[in-house]
Write a protein that holds these residues in place. Structure first.
Motif, short mmCIF file in Angstrom:
data_model
loop_
_atom_site.label_atom_id
_atom_site.label_comp_id
_atom_site.label_asym_id
_atom_site.label_seq_id
_atom_site.Cartn_x
_atom_site.Cartn_y
_atom_site.Cartn_z
N ALA A 216 0.83 -1.21 0.00
CA ALA A 216 0.00 0.00 0.00
C ALA A 216 0.87 1.26 0.00
CB ALA A 216 -0.92 0.00 1.22
N ILE A 217 1.94 1.24 0.77
CA ILE A 217 2.87 2.38 0.79
C ILE A 217 3.52 2.55 -0.57
CG2 ILE A 217 5.02 3.25 1.78
CD1 ILE A 217 4.23 1.76 4.38
N SER A 218 3.97 1.44 -1.15
CA SER A 218 4.62 1.50 -2.46
C SER A 218 3.66 2.01 -3.53
CB SER A 218 5.13 0.11 -2.85
OG SER A 218 5.66 0.11 -4.15
N ASP A 219 2.43 1.53 -3.51
CA ASP A 219 1.44 1.96 -4.50
C ASP A 219 1.13 3.45 -4.36
OD1 ASP A 219 1.31 -0.61 -5.43
OD2 ASP A 219 -0.56 -1.11 -4.41
N GLY B 148 6.01 14.13 -9.62
CA GLY B 148 7.45 14.07 -9.78
C GLY B 148 8.10 13.69 -8.47
N PHE B 149 9.16 12.90 -8.54
CA PHE B 149 9.77 12.33 -7.34
C PHE B 149 10.20 13.40 -6.33
CE2 PHE B 149 13.52 10.97 -4.96
CZ PHE B 149 13.05 9.81 -4.36
N ASP B 150 10.89 14.43 -6.79
CA ASP B 150 11.46 15.42 -5.87
C ASP B 150 10.41 16.29 -5.21
OD1 ASP B 150 14.06 14.55 -6.36
OD2 ASP B 150 14.29 15.85 -8.10
N GLN B 151 9.20 16.32 -5.76
CA GLN B 151 8.14 17.15 -5.19
C GLN B 151 7.28 16.40 -4.16
OE1 GLN B 151 8.98 17.49 -8.65
NE2 GLN B 151 10.11 19.20 -7.75
N MET C 235 11.37 3.40 -2.25
CA MET C 235 9.96 3.24 -2.65
C MET C 235 9.82 3.33 -4.16
SD MET C 235 7.96 5.43 0.26
CE MET C 235 9.19 6.26 1.28
N PHE C 236 10.68 4.12 -4.77
CA PHE C 236 10.66 4.24 -6.23
C PHE C 236 11.23 2.97 -6.87
CE2 PHE C 236 12.14 5.55 -10.39
CZ PHE C 236 11.14 6.39 -10.82
N PHE C 237 12.33 2.48 -6.32
CA PHE C 237 12.96 1.27 -6.86
C PHE C 237 12.54 0.05 -6.05
CE2 PHE C 237 16.11 4.62 -8.02
CZ PHE C 237 16.11 4.44 -9.40
N ASP C 238 11.25 -0.10 -5.80
CA ASP C 238 10.79 -1.15 -4.91
C ASP C 238 10.86 -2.54 -5.54
OD1 ASP C 238 8.71 -0.52 -6.66
OD2 ASP C 238 7.19 -1.22 -5.27
N ARG C 239 11.15 -2.64 -6.84
CA ARG C 239 11.26 -3.96 -7.48
C ARG C 239 12.72 -4.32 -7.73
NH1 ARG C 239 6.16 -5.25 -11.29
NH2 ARG C 239 6.87 -7.30 -10.64
N ASP C 240 13.63 -3.57 -7.14
CA ASP C 240 15.05 -3.83 -7.31
C ASP C 240 15.42 -5.25 -6.90
OD1 ASP C 240 17.95 -3.64 -7.13
OD2 ASP C 240 17.67 -3.19 -5.01
N ALA C 241 14.94 -5.69 -5.74
CA ALA C 241 15.28 -7.03 -5.24
C ALA C 241 14.77 -8.12 -6.19
CB ALA C 241 14.71 -7.23 -3.85
N LEU D 21 17.46 10.17 -7.63
CA LEU D 21 17.17 8.87 -8.21
C LEU D 21 18.34 8.35 -9.04
CD1 LEU D 21 13.42 9.19 -9.28
CD2 LEU D 21 14.38 7.93 -7.33
N LYS D 22 19.01 9.25 -9.74
CA LYS D 22 20.17 8.81 -10.52
C LYS D 22 21.27 8.30 -9.60
CE LYS D 22 20.37 12.60 -13.12
NZ LYS D 22 20.82 13.57 -14.19
N ALA D 23 21.46 8.97 -8.47
CA ALA D 23 22.47 8.52 -7.52
C ALA D 23 22.11 7.16 -6.94
CB ALA D 23 22.62 9.54 -6.40
#
Length: 212
Positions: free
Chosen positions: A18-21, A31-34, A61-67, A124-126
């Motif tokens: 729910a948090i990720s969604d 936008g991510f930074d906002q 939370m943005f890259f939540d499918r990394d794993a 996000l790039k970092a």
């Protein structure tokens, strides 16, 4: 006896999702930074500390499918037949994921917005660079293990670095094609073509090692 732990585990996973969604929806809208962590907590109807109980940082939370992506690569090496070389197992994985239309290799308006968002945010790039470094180390170790070598292994490290550069370039170029054509099949074809080119180069570089 396991009912209560299972229920707690399901509840925890549901809260995390729910948090990720909520975060994904806000990232796309603003936008991510906002978007702040407080914004995400409010949208998910949880407390700020609950967010941090599930995600160490906002970028996660943005890259939540990394794993999930990492596990796909490592599982392909762990499950490969003995007669299949490690690099060949990963090449086959790329084709399998495209054929199965796996979300990790989706080329759509939604995934295109993900790529654009990364390019528009220094944070996000970092984080993407950090994730790639972590993945490179894990892949090098798995490659060494699959070839019966002790880690760290210089050849495995070279293979992991070159492979991730190949896949990353293929992924970004495929998304560039999608943004121009809005044609998923064209994007998939370009991705696989670049993967084939890259793997040929990596195999040449690693000739004479147990990775090819």
């Amino acid at each position: 006896m396991s009912t209560a732990p299972d229920r707690r585990s399901r509840k925890r996973q549901a809260t995390r999702q729910a948090i990720s969604d909520a975060a994904t929806r806000l990232f796309i809208e603003r936008g991510f930074d906002q978007v702040t962590v407080d914004d995400i907590a409010e949208a998910a109807d949880v407390g700020r500390m609950t967010v941090f109980n599930h995600f160490q940082r906002k970028e996660d939370m943005f890259f939540d499918r990394d794993a999930e992506g990492r596990e796909l690569l490592l599982a392909a090496l762990a499950a490969k037949p003995p007669q299949v070389a490690p690099l060949e197992a990963l090449r086959r994985l790329a084709h399998q994921l495209v054929q199965e239309q796996h979300p990790a290799l989706a080329f759509s308006a939604r995934s295109a917005s993900f790529v654009v968002a990364v390019g528009a945010s220094e944070a996000l790039k970092a984080r993407a660079r950090a994730i790639r470094g972590e993945l490179e180390a894990a892949l090098a170790q798995a490659l060494a293990h699959s070839a019966g070598r002790a880690a760290p292994d210089a050849d495995a490290e070279l293979a992991a670095s070159l492979l991730l550069a190949c896949w990353s370039t293929a992924y970004l170029q495929a998304h560039q094609r999608y943004r121009i054509s809005a044609d998923e099949a064209q994007a998939q074809a370009l991705f696989l073509a670049r993967v084939e080119q890259g793997h040929a180069a990596v195999q040449a570089a690693l000739a004479g090692t147990p990775y090819v």
